[in-house]
Design an enzyme around this catalytic site. Structure first.
Site, PDB file in Angstrom:
ATOM      1  N   ASP A 112       0.836  -1.204   0.000  1.00  0.00           N
ATOM      2  CA  ASP A 112       0.000   0.000   0.000  1.00  0.00           C
ATOM      3  C   ASP A 112       0.873   1.257   0.000  1.00  0.00           C
ATOM      4  O   ASP A 112       1.796   1.388   0.810  1.00  0.00           O
ATOM      5  CB  ASP A 112      -0.902   0.025   1.226  1.00  0.00           C
ATOM      6  N   TYR A 146       2.728  10.216   0.316  1.00  0.00           N
ATOM      7  CA  TYR A 146       3.928   9.715   0.980  1.00  0.00           C
ATOM      8  C   TYR A 146       5.188  10.175   0.238  1.00  0.00           C
ATOM      9  O   TYR A 146       5.572   9.605  -0.792  1.00  0.00           O
ATOM     10  CB  TYR A 146       3.901   8.193   1.062  1.00  0.00           C
ATOM     11  N   LYS A 153      -3.773   5.735  -3.226  1.00  0.00           N
ATOM     12  CA  LYS A 153      -4.841   6.563  -2.679  1.00  0.00           C
ATOM     13  C   LYS A 153      -5.165   7.741  -3.581  1.00  0.00           C
ATOM     14  O   LYS A 153      -4.361   8.127  -4.434  1.00  0.00           O
ATOM     15  CB  LYS A 153      -4.451   7.027  -1.277  1.00  0.00           C
TER      16      LYS A 153
END
Length: 332
Positions: free
Chosen positions: A51, A56, A82
């Site tokens: 994930d 990030y 995401k």
């Protein structure tokens, strides 16, 4: 490694999965070589669910995940990223501080609209260098990130458009599943009561120490056939380190109350003959609605240590001793 099904989909993921915030430089720099070594440790241990997110390292984590996974057989792993933030290029001196060290030169803008989610997916393809994403999570929508008033706007934007984008992507088999990636329970309840979700990546709210998800969210997930993927099992570290000076809970220095509760938990673990960290790591997997426990680090040795916690026998009967009421009694 054993696998569990995601919701009512045909997708299966390993019971332990790898999260990409740390390899994106969260709190401390992560050199590329170290990131690749850590990902290799995860792969060698049998983890096959990975994930990541645009947030990030402002794209850095996605780039590194793509570089690592590109040579792997595509059907041998599951990948999630995401949506909800779009990255905008900025000069190096205007890179915002979101606790990422040496991120790429971008700034994130929130966008939960139909167009925003579609654009986010296209940008993620480019950063990953891959042509398939299995799961999309709507990232950080809720009061925990935005406050009350902005959450109302983002929630409406998502229901009016973003949700349609996800439904289209799934129905056209671009993705296999979608859900939320959040740190709070209330937004999960709000969305689930209005829309179906295959899965929710929930950090820190279903652990030995924080049972916020138990009362309403777990029963609703069972009813709606929504799987949980649980992150933050150590609650920012304190369930791994114990109540030591400087221990953190929920991203903040632990209060005396939390330190006391964890101290009581350590006594329970010591009496049972196992480390508290092992109970914390294994606890969510005793709930059938949980599909996977997410672990993330930027150090190969730390990942190896965490995975070794799975090999420590913690009897099923032990977990009842960590009921909040029991722990309070232990404090007394």
């Amino acid at each position: 490694m054993k696998k569990r099904r995601v919701g009512s989909t045909a997708l299966e993921i390993t019971e332990v999965s790898f999260g990409g915030a740390a390899v994106g430089g969260l709190y401390r720099a992560c050199p590329r070589e170290t990131a690749m070594q850590t990902l290799q440790v995860a792969w060698d241990a049998g983890l096959r669910y990975f994930d990541t997110a645009p947030f990030y390292g402002f794209g850095l984590s996605e780039r590194r995940f793509g570089d690592f996974l590109r040579e792997k057989p595509r059907d041998s792993y599951v990948l999630s990223t995401k949506v909800g933030r779009l990255l905008r290029p900025v000069p190096e001196d205007r890179i915002p501080d979101h606790s990422y060290v040496d991120p790429l030169p971008f700034a994130p803008d929130y966008d939960y609209s139909y167009d925003g989610i579609m654009r986010s997916v296209e940008f993620s393809y480019a950063r990953l260098g891959l042509n398939r994403i299995d799961i999309l999570f709507v990232h950080d929508i809720g009061v925990y990130t935005h406050g009350v008033e902005k959450t109302k706007l983002h929630f409406r934007q998502f229901l009016d458009g973003g949700l349609k984008a996800l439904e289209e992507l799934k129905s056209s088999r671009v993705i296999s599943a979608y859900g939320l990636g959040v740190n709070e329970v209330q937004i999960c309840l709000d969305v689930l009561r209005q829309a179906p979700l295959d899965c929710i990546l929930l950090a820190s709210r279903y652990s030995l120490l924080d049972r916020t998800a138990e009362a309403e969210l777990l029963p609703l997930c069972r009813q709606r056939q929504t799987s949980l993927i649980i992150g933050g099992v150590f609650n920012s570290g304190i369930l791994a380190t114990g109540p030591v000076p400087g221990a953190h809970f929920d991203y903040q220095p632990a209060t005396q109350d939390i330190l006391g509760r964890v101290g009581a938990m350590e006594k329970i673990a010591a009496e049972g003959g196992y480390p508290l960290a092992a109970a914390a790591f294994q606890f969510p997997l005793h709930e059938p609605v949980v599909a996977s426990v997410l672990t993330g680090t930027a150090k190969p040795a730390n990942l190896e240590r965490n995975l070794q916690l799975l090999d420590i026998q913690v009897p099923e009967t032990e977990f009842a001793k960590y009921d909040p009421y029991t722990v309070v009694q232990k404090l007394g």
